[in-house]
Design an enzyme around this catalytic site. Structure first.
Site, PDB file in Angstrom:
ATOM      1  CB  SER A  76       3.316  -3.789   5.369  1.00  0.00           C
ATOM      2  OG  SER A  76       3.000  -2.960   6.450  1.00  0.00           O
ATOM      3  CD  GLN A 130      -2.683   1.170   2.551  1.00  0.00           C
ATOM      4  OE1 GLN A 130      -2.157   1.497   3.607  1.00  0.00           O
ATOM      5  NE2 GLN A 130      -3.959   0.826   2.476  1.00  0.00           N
ATOM      6  N   GLY A 131       0.676   2.099  -0.989  1.00  0.00           N
ATOM      7  CA  GLY A 131       1.397   3.368  -1.055  1.00  0.00           C
ATOM      8  C   GLY A 131       0.445   4.526  -0.824  1.00  0.00           C
ATOM      9  CB  SER A 146       1.316   6.998   4.945  1.00  0.00           C
ATOM     10  OG  SER A 146       0.158   6.622   5.623  1.00  0.00           O
ATOM     11  CD  GLU A 156      -6.381  -0.207   7.686  1.00  0.00           C
ATOM     12  OE1 GLU A 156      -6.548   0.958   7.325  1.00  0.00           O
ATOM     13  OE2 GLU A 156      -5.274  -0.735   7.826  1.00  0.00           O
TER      14      GLU A 156
END
Lengths: 297, 377
Positions: B156, B121-122, B124, B239
């Site tokens: 992550s 996941q990109g 933040s 989420e």
């Protein structure tokens, strides 16, 4: 497909019905009148509650009751908690079917609970040993109290307090928790300082958010305990509901600022009642030790 | 109010239990936490086993109650966590399923379900954390591609990912929520540098990802250009919904282990400690019921988890920290020994009030979106 862990339409209707009844026969004016006449139990109101089935809710229809279950009783007691309805509600409800007249609001039944007895002078029937009871100047103007010389836990031979009484107290506390959350939010939305509603300030927003989080977590625990009726679930529900009511009332008072410190605002009535209920058997250390014992297997 | 399950659901549970009993002993040895390729292979292998047994899509198309049963039973049986499949199964996958074209769904979803590809996941950035909408990674259109430059953080599994769900700014002049676009970026593209980021627990759990003129085909855009914020919100609500079900079950197991440890080392004789454990038991019982309540609500509203997830997350993240602080009280000086059980868990628990929206951000969401308080700053 199952009904699931949500209120059924009938349960929603029941809750709305009780709320409406209490708004009609114990609205704000009646509440403040009761505050002005401490120690007096309104027997007319008691009979109205009896006729509406508040005490006979779980009594089988064959015995003249409403024939509903613990979840419905919990919803009714939650509403009673919201409305700050005074009187020995739990003891009289539990006496329905056992004590003549209790089911229909003709008899006021009081139970000795640990070192305290609520509404002793108003009682027609006292359950438990109230000998040596001494009146005290109750912190809650809506709950006269007697102190008993005896030791803490009622009926230790039977293994501690009646779980249903513990759960119905939790339901009343849940009602308080929900109500003080609403009161805090209403005040935060309307009270203006620094040119805007105080609810626009994060510090106040976060107090309100915590009020809701505690209430909704307690709600899930209380409703689930009403479904399972397990003693551990009930103990957990009570711990969460006591916390949600007592801390909730404190935070609500804080959100109200100076107004919250006045006799005129209702906040203190909620806090004081929450304190009284938190003293009843089954909460605090008793509940925590019960759950610890279950954990230890 | 009903806490019972239908015969179909009980049958699902029984079949799953039976399968887990047979499947789990066939798993290879668990790789070490620092062995990223090993972790990738292990996590993908588990997903493949789920796929072959018919459980691969349980996070997506199963009724919320079945998903709850799945997470409860796999945790009880000690099955692997989603691990490297987390973003694919719980973020990017659901987003593509909800917002992607038929061609995009056909291209990306099957490899996720079959345990063939890892997503990261990109979202933040170093200067866009809680204030995600202020993200500045820039995407400039050049023919049939976007040219992306910027940096991402807290990513992550970046080292071993095949794809990155990437939020980029496509219109710097638009109001900040309206100039963002959602892209699927292949991690083998030129111009990507991944730098591991060591956490306070000592592990390289996250990475920083630097993007220097990376070309991402326009065909990899999910949703319209500049509509990425709305697309993202679909993902985030997943989420904050049922993502913690397995963890609540796990916390209740840990609580039982803590009670046994305390009885063994004599700490149990302290009433204050017993009461603390009793209160934690009440807490996790309540959180489990709150989960069931939220799942019932989600089921009634058509499967999409609502803002009620924020209420759960606020309470749960605090309870988890209290759980491991209590573990430390039981361990005494042993709480300073990284080789003792629960000590690393205590360190990781510190992220719970920060990750996926800090507790402060969550309280703001509860205050403004649930309680309807005026917007603050």
């Amino acid at each position: 497909m199952n009904v699931r862990f949500r209120l059924t339409d009938d349960q929603r209707a029941l809750r709305a019905g009780v709320r409406e009844l209490l708004a009609r026969c114990f609205g704000r004016e009646a509440l403040r009148a009761a505050v002005g006449a401490p120690g007096r139990l309104d027997r007319t109101l008691w009979r109205i509650l009896g006729e509406a089935g508040f005490f006979a809710l779980r009594l089988p229809e064959a015995d003249g009751g409403v024939g509903l279950g613990l979840p419905e009783a919990v919803l009714a007691f939650e509403e009673a908690g919201r409305a700050l309805l005074p009187g020995p509600l739990v003891a009289t409800h539990l006496a329905a079917g056992g004590v003549p007249g209790a089911a229909h609001g003709e008899t006021v039944v009081v139970a000795v609970d640990g070192e305290l007895a609520e509404w002793l002078d108003a009682a027609d029937v006292v359950r438990g040993d109230a000998s040596g009871a001494v009146p005290l100047r109750s912190v809650d103007p809506l709950t006269p109290l007697h102190r008993l010389p005896g030791p803490g836990i009622p009926d230790p031979a039977a293994g501690g307090p009646d779980p249903v009484a513990v759960l119905l107290t939790a339901a009343e506390q849940l009602g308080t928790a929900g109500r003080v959350c609403e009161l805090a939010v209403e005040h935060a939305r309307t009270r203006e300082q620094f040119g805007r509603p105080i609810g626009a300030f994060q510090a106040v927003q976060h107090l309100c958010a915590d009020l809701l989080v505690r209430t909704e977590t307690a709600r899930a625990a209380v409703y689930a305990a009403a479904v399972t009726a397990g003693p551990a679930d009930i103990a957990a529900a009570r711990l969460l509901a006591d916390e949600a009511a007592v801390r909730g009332a404190r935070d609500c008072l804080q959100v109200h600022g100076g107004m919250g410190f006045t006799w005129e605002a209702d906040v203190h009535l909620h806090l004081k009642r929450a304190w009284v209920r938190a003293q009843r058997a089954g909460g605090g250390a008793q509940g925590e030790e019960l759950l610890a014992a279950v954990l230890a297997g | 109010m009903d806490l019972s399950y239908t015969p179909e659901e009980e049958e699902f549970r029984a079949r799953l239990r039976e399968w887990l009993t047979k499947a789990l002993p066939t798993l290879p040895a668990k790789p070490s936490p620092d062995d990223w390729p090993g972790r990738r292979a292990y996590d993908l292998g588990w997903q493949r086993m789920l796929y072959d047994a018919g459980y691969a899509a349980v996070h997506w198309d199963a009724a919320p109650t079945l998903r709850l049963i799945f997470l409860e039973e796999t945790e009880r049986a000690g099955a692997p966590y989603v691990g490297a499949n987390f973003v694919g199964l719980l973020h990017a996958g659901p987003t593509i399923a909800a917002e992607g074209t038929p061609a995009q769904r056909a291209r990306w979803l099957p490899p996720i379900l079959r345990g063939e590809q890892v997503w990261c996941q990109g979202f933040s950035e170093p200067d866009a954390g809680s204030d995600l909408a202020s993200l500045r990674t820039r995407a400039r259109r050049d023919g049939d591609a976007y040219v992306v430059t910027g940096s991402k953080i807290w990513t992550s599994h970046a080292e071993v990912a095949d794809w990155c769900e990437l939020l980029v700014r496509t219109d710097p002049d638009a109001p900040r929520h309206r100039g963002i676009t959602w892209l699927a970026m292949p991690m083998d593209a030129d111009g990507i540098t991944v730098r591991p980021l060591r956490t306070l627990a000592g592990s390289a759990e996250f990475a920083e990802v630097f993007l220097d003129e990376v070309r991402v085909p326009v065909a990899n855009r999910v949703g319209e250009e500049n509509d990425g914020w709305r697309v993202t919100m679909v993902t985030l609500s997943f989420e904050r919904g049922t993502a913690f079900v397995g963890e609540v079950v796990a916390c209740r197991r840990v609580l039982g282990e803590l009670a046994r440890e305390a009885r063994g080392n004599g700490r149990w004789d302290d009433p204050a400690l017993r009461r603390r454990l009793g209160r934690l038991d009440a807490e996790f019982r309540a959180l489990w019921r709150l989960t069931q309540w939220n799942v019932s609500e989600a089921e009634a509203s058509g499967g999409v988890p609502g803002v009620g997830g924020s209420v759960f997350k606020l309470r749960y993240s605090h309870a988890r920290q209290e759980l491991y602080d209590t573990a430390a009280e039981i361990l005494g000086p042993g709480a300073l020994d990284l080789d003792r059980p629960w000590v690393l868990d205590r360190l990781s628990s510190l992220s719970y009030t920060i990750a996926a929206g800090t507790s402060q951000i969550q309280r703001g969401i509860v205050a403004e979106r649930i309680l309807g308080l005026p917007r603050g700053r």
